[in-house]
Design a protein around this motif. Structure first.
Motif, mmCIF file in Angstrom:
data_model
loop_
_atom_site.group_PDB
_atom_site.id
_atom_site.type_symbol
_atom_site.label_atom_id
_atom_site.label_comp_id
_atom_site.label_asym_id
_atom_site.label_seq_id
_atom_site.Cartn_x
_atom_site.Cartn_y
_atom_site.Cartn_z
ATOM 1 N N ASP A 1 8.062 -0.088 -7.720
ATOM 2 C CA ASP A 1 7.844 -1.673 -8.094
ATOM 3 C C ASP A 1 7.104 -1.704 -9.267
ATOM 4 O O ASP A 1 6.510 -2.608 -9.749
ATOM 5 C CB ASP A 1 6.923 -2.136 -6.868
ATOM 6 C CG ASP A 1 7.947 -2.413 -5.609
ATOM 7 O OD1 ASP A 1 8.994 -2.743 -5.762
ATOM 8 O OD2 ASP A 1 7.204 -2.058 -4.441
ATOM 9 N N ILE B 1 6.145 -1.917 -13.235
ATOM 10 C CA ILE B 1 6.981 -2.923 -13.880
ATOM 11 C C ILE B 1 7.831 -2.052 -15.144
ATOM 12 O O ILE B 1 8.985 -2.407 -15.283
ATOM 13 C CB ILE B 1 5.769 -3.565 -14.983
ATOM 14 C CG1 ILE B 1 5.016 -4.530 -14.050
ATOM 15 C CG2 ILE B 1 6.420 -4.317 -16.266
ATOM 16 C CD1 ILE B 1 3.825 -5.181 -14.570
ATOM 17 N N LYS C 1 11.008 -1.291 -13.340
ATOM 18 C CA LYS C 1 12.027 -2.375 -13.281
ATOM 19 C C LYS C 1 12.373 -2.960 -14.578
ATOM 20 O O LYS C 1 13.711 -3.297 -14.752
ATOM 21 C CB LYS C 1 11.113 -3.549 -12.721
ATOM 22 C CG LYS C 1 10.833 -3.596 -11.224
ATOM 23 C CD LYS C 1 10.113 -4.487 -10.511
ATOM 24 C CE LYS C 1 9.949 -4.357 -9.166
ATOM 25 N NZ LYS C 1 9.473 -5.749 -8.413
ATOM 26 N N GLN C 2 11.623 -2.721 -15.622
ATOM 27 C CA GLN C 2 12.387 -3.202 -17.206
ATOM 28 C C GLN C 2 13.586 -2.593 -17.427
ATOM 29 O O GLN C 2 14.258 -2.785 -18.056
ATOM 30 C CB GLN C 2 10.967 -3.205 -18.048
ATOM 31 C CG GLN C 2 9.924 -4.205 -17.905
ATOM 32 C CD GLN C 2 8.861 -4.136 -18.832
ATOM 33 O OE1 GLN C 2 8.426 -3.022 -19.156
ATOM 34 N NE2 GLN C 2 8.170 -5.120 -19.060
ATOM 35 N N ALA D 1 15.399 -0.528 -15.547
ATOM 36 C CA ALA D 1 15.920 -0.425 -14.279
ATOM 37 C C ALA D 1 16.393 0.974 -13.898
ATOM 38 O O ALA D 1 17.492 1.619 -13.781
ATOM 39 C CB ALA D 1 17.565 -1.076 -15.084
ATOM 40 N N GLN E 1 16.627 3.471 -11.410
ATOM 41 C CA GLN E 1 16.760 3.636 -9.896
ATOM 42 C C GLN E 1 16.941 5.103 -9.191
ATOM 43 O O GLN E 1 17.002 5.176 -8.034
ATOM 44 C CB GLN E 1 18.309 3.190 -9.898
ATOM 45 C CG GLN E 1 18.362 1.765 -10.281
ATOM 46 C CD GLN E 1 19.914 1.062 -10.094
ATOM 47 O OE1 GLN E 1 20.872 1.812 -9.407
ATOM 48 N NE2 GLN E 1 19.948 -0.094 -10.509
#
Length: 85
Positions: free
Chosen positions: A51, A53, A56-57, A59, A61
């Motif tokens: 989670d 930042i 997420k920025q 991507a 995985q």
């Protein structure tokens, strides 16, 4: 761990590059203990796991994931393994 050891050597041999490792850890004590031996890598984590930042920025995985990023923070190339050039 194996990739981090290789990345440490790569960073040592490429002092003109900046290597930043984005951690997905959530355990602060374990994290700080694990990064001690890497002197040529900058580390960042906010202890939010996937989670985070930056996770997420960019991507992210799975780990490890390697990105070559330019001075404008744009991804030039991505790798899901080491070695890379």
């Amino acid at each position: 761990i194996e990739s981090m050891n290789k990345l440490e050597i790569w960073a040592l041999n490429n002092p003109d590059k900046v290597v930043v490792a984005i951690g997905i850890e959530t355990d602060k004590e374990k994290y700080f203990e694990s990064i001690k031996k890497y002197k040529n890598i900058l580390f960042y984590t906010d202890f939010r796991g996937f989670d985070s930042i930056p996770v997420k920025q960019y991507a992210i995985q799975a780990t490890p994931t390697f990105y070559l990023i330019d001075e404008n923070k744009l991804i030039i190339k991505s790798y899901d393994y080491y070695p890379f050039n």
